[in-house]
Design a protein around this motif. Structure first.
Motif, short mmCIF file in Angstrom:
data_model
loop_
_atom_site.label_atom_id
_atom_site.label_comp_id
_atom_site.label_asym_id
_atom_site.label_seq_id
_atom_site.Cartn_x
_atom_site.Cartn_y
_atom_site.Cartn_z
N UNK A 1 0.85 -1.20 0.00
CA UNK A 1 0.00 0.00 0.00
C UNK A 1 0.88 1.25 0.00
N UNK A 2 0.62 2.17 -0.94
CA UNK A 2 1.39 3.39 -1.02
C UNK A 2 1.09 4.30 0.16
N UNK A 8 -4.87 8.02 3.42
CA UNK A 8 -6.30 8.19 3.14
C UNK A 8 -7.13 7.29 4.04
N UNK A 9 -6.67 6.08 4.25
CA UNK A 9 -7.37 5.16 5.16
C UNK A 9 -7.42 5.77 6.56
N UNK A 41 2.54 14.31 -10.32
CA UNK A 41 2.68 12.88 -10.05
C UNK A 41 1.96 12.50 -8.76
N UNK A 42 2.05 13.36 -7.75
CA UNK A 42 1.36 13.09 -6.49
C UNK A 42 -0.15 13.16 -6.68
N UNK A 43 -0.60 14.12 -7.49
CA UNK A 43 -2.04 14.21 -7.74
C UNK A 43 -2.53 13.01 -8.54
N UNK A 44 -1.70 12.49 -9.42
CA UNK A 44 -2.08 11.29 -10.15
C UNK A 44 -2.23 10.11 -9.19
N UNK A 45 -1.35 10.03 -8.19
CA UNK A 45 -1.50 8.99 -7.18
C UNK A 45 -2.82 9.14 -6.43
N UNK A 46 -3.15 10.40 -6.09
CA UNK A 46 -4.39 10.67 -5.39
C UNK A 46 -5.59 10.28 -6.25
N UNK A 47 -5.52 10.58 -7.54
CA UNK A 47 -6.59 10.20 -8.46
C UNK A 47 -6.74 8.69 -8.51
N UNK A 52 -11.20 12.78 -6.23
CA UNK A 52 -11.67 13.45 -7.44
C UNK A 52 -11.81 14.97 -7.29
N UNK A 53 -11.37 15.51 -6.17
CA UNK A 53 -11.42 16.96 -5.96
C UNK A 53 -10.11 17.41 -5.33
N UNK A 54 -9.68 18.62 -5.68
CA UNK A 54 -8.45 19.16 -5.12
C UNK A 54 -8.64 20.63 -4.79
N UNK A 55 -8.04 21.05 -3.69
CA UNK A 55 -8.09 22.44 -3.27
C UNK A 55 -6.75 23.11 -3.47
#
Length: 238
Positions: A1-2, A8-9, A41-47, A52-55
């Motif tokens: 698990x990254x 997130x968990x 790259x970090x946002x791609x991991x989050x996706x 699905x939303x970013x501030x």
């Protein structure tokens, strides 16, 4: 698990436990990842882990990320959670989905005028300086109702609620009073709009954007519907 997946968990668990204490449903709280200073790259991991939303705090940085992730644009929601100057309103109106930091009518008017007609109305929150800090942006609590009444009359904006930024040096529990004050203010504004029969203004007034990585539990217990989490999700900023 990254790491981002494990983080997130952990955050979901914190949100669920806070909702349990407050006798609320976990899905009554939206998690908004704060992607300030994070790489594409970090946002791609989050996706890839389902976010699905970013501030974003800064307009230009946000625009670069919106462009960099344009292939996923229809799946993403972009929130501006930092200060907005009048010379940046057109870019924001054309590219963002939410603005959390409206604190004067001039900004709201420009956003409404510059919002393209083919897009859904821009979802907005009024930033309130509940703690009265002289260095912090936000309308005074006593002026929030008048600003809300002006915003709901604008055709290309949808007023969703209120936003606050906590005192940086305060312990989470010491912020409870500020969170309570913002919740009460939203209830007052909603009731006032109902009384004045501004039907287009109050039915979507459902958002309390308050609580961050350190104080999200207290914020949820006091009614937050959206917590803005950066460090606890992505780790310390580069």
């Amino acid at each position: 698990m990254k790491p981002i997946e494990q983080n997130l968990v952990n955050i979901r668990h914190r949100i669920n436990q806070a909702c349990l204490r407050a006798q609320r449903l976990p899905d009554s709280v939206v998690l908004l990842p704060v992607s300030k200073k994070q790489s594409l790259a970090m946002l791609e991991q989050a996706f890839n882990v389902g976010l699905r939303a970013f501030g974003e705090n800064y307009v230009q940085e946000g625009l670069e990320k919106i462009s960099g992730l344009s292939e996923w644009r229809e799946h993403l929601q972009w929130h501006l959670i930092g200060p907005l100057q009048s010379n940046k309103t057109r870019e924001v109106a054309q590219n963002f989905d939410w603005v959390h930091t409206i604190d004067r009518i001039k900004i709201a008017q420009r956003l409404s005028e510059q919002r393209p007609p083919h897009l859904h109305p821009l979802q907005v929150c009024i930033q309130v300086n509940v703690s009265g800090e002289p260095t912090k942006s936000g309308v005074k609590p006593e002026d929030a109702l008048a600003l809300a009444q002006a915003i709901v009359a604008l055709p290309r904006l949808q007023l969703r609620g209120l936003m606050s930024i906590p005192q940086g040096s305060a312990e989470p529990e010491r912020l409870r009073t500020s969170h309570q004050a913002l919740r009460c203010l939203l209830e007052h504004i909603r009731a006032s709009l109902v009384m004045t029969q501004m039907q287009t203004g109050y039915e979507f007034l459902d958002t309390l954007s308050m609580g961050m990585s350190a104080d999200l539990e207290v914020a949820i217990e006091e009614g937050s519907t959206l917590v803005r989490v950066g460090t606890a999700l992505f780790g310390e900023r580069p």
